[in-house]
Design a protein around this motif. Sequence first.
Motif, short mmCIF file in Angstrom:
data_model
loop_
_atom_site.label_atom_id
_atom_site.label_comp_id
_atom_site.label_asym_id
_atom_site.label_seq_id
_atom_site.Cartn_x
_atom_site.Cartn_y
_atom_site.Cartn_z
N THR A 193 3.90 -5.76 -4.72
CA THR A 193 2.50 -5.74 -4.38
C THR A 193 2.07 -5.02 -3.00
OG1 THR A 193 2.85 -7.74 -3.18
CG2 THR A 193 1.72 -7.97 -5.37
N ARG A 194 1.00 -4.45 -3.00
CA ARG A 194 0.36 -3.80 -1.77
C ARG A 194 1.56 -2.50 -1.60
NH1 ARG A 194 -1.49 -6.97 3.19
NH2 ARG A 194 -1.90 -5.03 3.83
N PHE A 195 2.03 -1.76 -2.22
CA PHE A 195 3.04 -0.62 -2.25
C PHE A 195 2.50 0.52 -2.27
CE2 PHE A 195 3.69 0.46 -6.69
CZ PHE A 195 3.00 -0.45 -7.43
N GLN A 196 3.44 1.36 -1.63
CA GLN A 196 3.00 3.07 -1.56
C GLN A 196 4.42 3.53 -1.57
OE1 GLN A 196 0.92 4.35 1.75
NE2 GLN A 196 0.33 6.26 0.98
N ILE A 197 4.75 4.38 -2.51
CA ILE A 197 5.97 5.18 -2.68
C ILE A 197 5.76 6.73 -2.73
CG2 ILE A 197 7.04 3.32 -3.90
CD1 ILE A 197 6.60 4.83 -6.47
N PRO A 249 1.97 -8.19 5.47
CA PRO A 249 1.96 -6.98 5.60
C PRO A 249 3.23 -6.38 5.05
CG PRO A 249 2.38 -7.71 7.80
CD PRO A 249 2.28 -8.89 6.95
N PRO A 250 2.88 -5.19 4.35
CA PRO A 250 4.30 -4.73 3.57
C PRO A 250 5.33 -4.20 4.38
CG PRO A 250 2.45 -3.07 3.43
CD PRO A 250 1.90 -4.57 4.00
N CYS A 262 13.57 11.27 3.46
CA CYS A 262 13.28 12.01 1.98
C CYS A 262 12.45 10.98 0.90
CB CYS A 262 14.59 12.48 1.38
SG CYS A 262 15.78 11.51 0.62
N VAL A 263 12.83 9.64 1.28
CA VAL A 263 12.07 8.66 0.17
C VAL A 263 11.59 7.69 1.32
CG1 VAL A 263 12.08 6.92 -1.39
CG2 VAL A 263 13.77 9.01 -1.38
N LEU A 264 10.23 7.47 1.33
CA LEU A 264 9.45 6.47 2.00
C LEU A 264 8.71 5.44 1.09
CD1 LEU A 264 7.41 9.14 4.02
CD2 LEU A 264 9.28 7.62 4.87
N VAL A 265 9.11 4.17 1.41
CA VAL A 265 8.37 3.07 0.64
C VAL A 265 7.71 2.24 1.63
CG1 VAL A 265 9.04 1.47 -1.09
CG2 VAL A 265 10.08 3.61 -1.32
N ARG A 266 6.81 1.68 1.14
CA ARG A 266 5.85 0.53 1.87
C ARG A 266 5.62 -0.47 0.76
NH1 ARG A 266 2.78 3.42 6.27
NH2 ARG A 266 1.25 4.41 4.55
N MET A 267 6.26 -1.77 1.07
CA MET A 267 5.84 -2.55 -0.06
C MET A 267 6.07 -4.24 0.16
SD MET A 267 9.29 -2.07 -2.54
CE MET A 267 10.95 -2.15 -2.13
N ASN A 268 5.75 -5.09 -0.65
CA ASN A 268 6.07 -6.26 -0.76
C ASN A 268 6.81 -6.63 -2.00
OD1 ASN A 268 5.24 -7.41 1.68
ND2 ASN A 268 3.31 -7.83 1.10
#
Length: 272
Positions: free
Chosen positions: A204-208, A54-55, A68-74
Amino acid sequence: MSLAVSLSKLCFFVCSSLVYLCTAQDAEIGGGSIFSGGVLGESGVAPTTTPEPPPTEYIVYDGQSMPCVLVRMNMKLIIEPKRTGNKKITISVPKSAVSKGSCGSGEDSKMTLTWGTFKFAWHFQKSRVSDAYYVDDIQLSYNTSDKAFGNATQDYAGQFQQVHSADPLTLFLTPIGRSYTCNMAKDVKLYDDKRAARVTVRLTRFQIQPFAAMTHRQYGDAFKCSEEAGRKDETVPLVVGSVLALAVLGTIGGYGGYRYVKVKKIEYDTME
Ligand SMILES: *[C@@H]1O[C@H](CO)[C@@H](O)[C@H](O)[C@H]1NC(C)=O
Ligand SMILES: *[C@@H]1O[C@H](CO)[C@@H](O)[C@H](O)[C@H]1NC(C)=O
């Protein structure tokens, strides 16, 4: 009759030049690196089917402890530390990487991830000509003696290497207030100044979501990468490109006008 033929030939020539120009401009403004790269790895092989972990989420907070910056990622780094004779070394960014950064004045922001001797930084920029943001710079540095390399870099241990994205970068162009989202692999290439070391950043599998103040500190509506949305990514850079071109023309025109008036005034003044 022959006039019609010549006209249609001319039209064909003009049209294909236009198409060529537009495509070339897009490639330049879009940076080319991510929109064209990615789905298949650089070797052209489809990604393996081992299940992705999972990211991990990384956050930058402002002075009031608001994100102020959110990132979910591998994220993986595929490192080729020498000009030739490389074995590619793959480093996965650990969950324990520390995220810091700066929220900027609302026009830009930055996230830095550090672990071991590694320091990865990316910079988010609001567009000056359209209601969008993008990643305009990525920097990475590390020591080739980092224990993450094991013995893979033993011939050139103890070196400090610094790589960065090619200029200019307009990556992940996204309407303000939305989050860039992609479940596919996206590659970005980084180089050192001598073009000796190369690193591929594979997301991969990312959201910024930079500028999260505009989305109540949450991820805004997903703006899917072109491959998933079935969208051609040329449109956005093209619009930005055209606006830029107009802005440049406007500036040149304005300057010309100013010169004209000024010269006239000087002529007028000296005649007096
Ligand atoms: C590097 O380490 C691996 C095991 O960790 C070993 O199999 C390999 O032989 C080593 N390579 C060299 C060049 O020492
Ligand atoms: C890299 O790490 C090694 C081992 O810790 C150290 O001796 C060396 O000075 C470092 N190099 C640089 C340029 O920081």
